[in-house]
Design a protein around this motif. Sequence first.
Motif, PDB file in Angstrom:
ATOM      1  N   GLY A 176       6.249  27.250   0.501  1.00  0.00           N
ATOM      2  CA  GLY A 176       5.263  27.677  -0.778  1.00  0.00           C
ATOM      3  C   GLY A 176       5.912  28.752  -1.468  1.00  0.00           C
ATOM      4  O   GLY A 176       7.058  28.790  -1.942  1.00  0.00           O
ATOM      5  N   TRP A 177       4.883  29.891  -1.778  1.00  0.00           N
ATOM      6  CA  TRP A 177       5.721  30.964  -2.434  1.00  0.00           C
ATOM      7  C   TRP A 177       6.407  31.859  -1.580  1.00  0.00           C
ATOM      8  O   TRP A 177       6.964  32.911  -2.046  1.00  0.00           O
ATOM      9  N   GLY A 178       6.343  31.542  -0.308  1.00  0.00           N
ATOM     10  CA  GLY A 178       7.183  32.571   0.738  1.00  0.00           C
ATOM     11  C   GLY A 178       6.603  33.611   1.265  1.00  0.00           C
ATOM     12  O   GLY A 178       7.103  34.487   1.659  1.00  0.00           O
ATOM     13  N   VAL A 179       5.050  33.569   1.157  1.00  0.00           N
ATOM     14  CA  VAL A 179       4.580  34.565   1.803  1.00  0.00           C
ATOM     15  C   VAL A 179       3.314  34.112   2.526  1.00  0.00           C
ATOM     16  O   VAL A 179       2.781  33.084   2.159  1.00  0.00           O
ATOM     17  N   GLU A 180       3.015  35.152   3.433  1.00  0.00           N
ATOM     18  CA  GLU A 180       1.475  34.687   4.074  1.00  0.00           C
ATOM     19  C   GLU A 180       0.797  35.737   4.206  1.00  0.00           C
ATOM     20  O   GLU A 180       0.929  36.656   4.365  1.00  0.00           O
ATOM     21  N   ILE A 181      -0.656  35.338   3.624  1.00  0.00           N
ATOM     22  CA  ILE A 181      -1.527  36.447   3.488  1.00  0.00           C
ATOM     23  C   ILE A 181      -1.890  36.673   4.788  1.00  0.00           C
ATOM     24  O   ILE A 181      -2.381  35.896   6.069  1.00  0.00           O
ATOM     25  N   GLU A 182      -2.286  38.134   5.191  1.00  0.00           N
ATOM     26  CA  GLU A 182      -2.704  38.769   6.380  1.00  0.00           C
ATOM     27  C   GLU A 182      -4.181  38.073   6.555  1.00  0.00           C
ATOM     28  O   GLU A 182      -5.051  38.682   5.625  1.00  0.00           O
ATOM     29  N   PRO A 183      -4.582  37.506   7.624  1.00  0.00           N
ATOM     30  CA  PRO A 183      -5.907  37.215   7.940  1.00  0.00           C
ATOM     31  C   PRO A 183      -6.850  38.337   7.842  1.00  0.00           C
ATOM     32  O   PRO A 183      -8.204  38.150   7.539  1.00  0.00           O
TER      33      PRO A 183
END
Length: 79
Positions: free
Chosen positions: A56-63
């Motif tokens: 994807g955009w290469g990031v993961e949003i912090e839950p």
Amino acid sequence: MVTLFTMHLLGAIPNAGKYLEYSIEGPDYYPWQDGLFRNWPYTVADGTVTIPSEPGWGVEIEPEWLARSSTGSARRDEG
């Protein structure tokens, strides 16, 4: 996120040039970003940024950041 999207766009253009507009303001200027990403994608080393290579955009949003956030909507009065 705009900077992240721009990084990917510039990486996809063969003759994009070597410059990226990058915000140097600290966390007090963008306090809402604090803790947004699991891995900070905007690391600068020797004047160079690395485009995240994860899916994807290469990031993961912090839950936890999502849990603290709120949403809203705006409506235009048709009257």
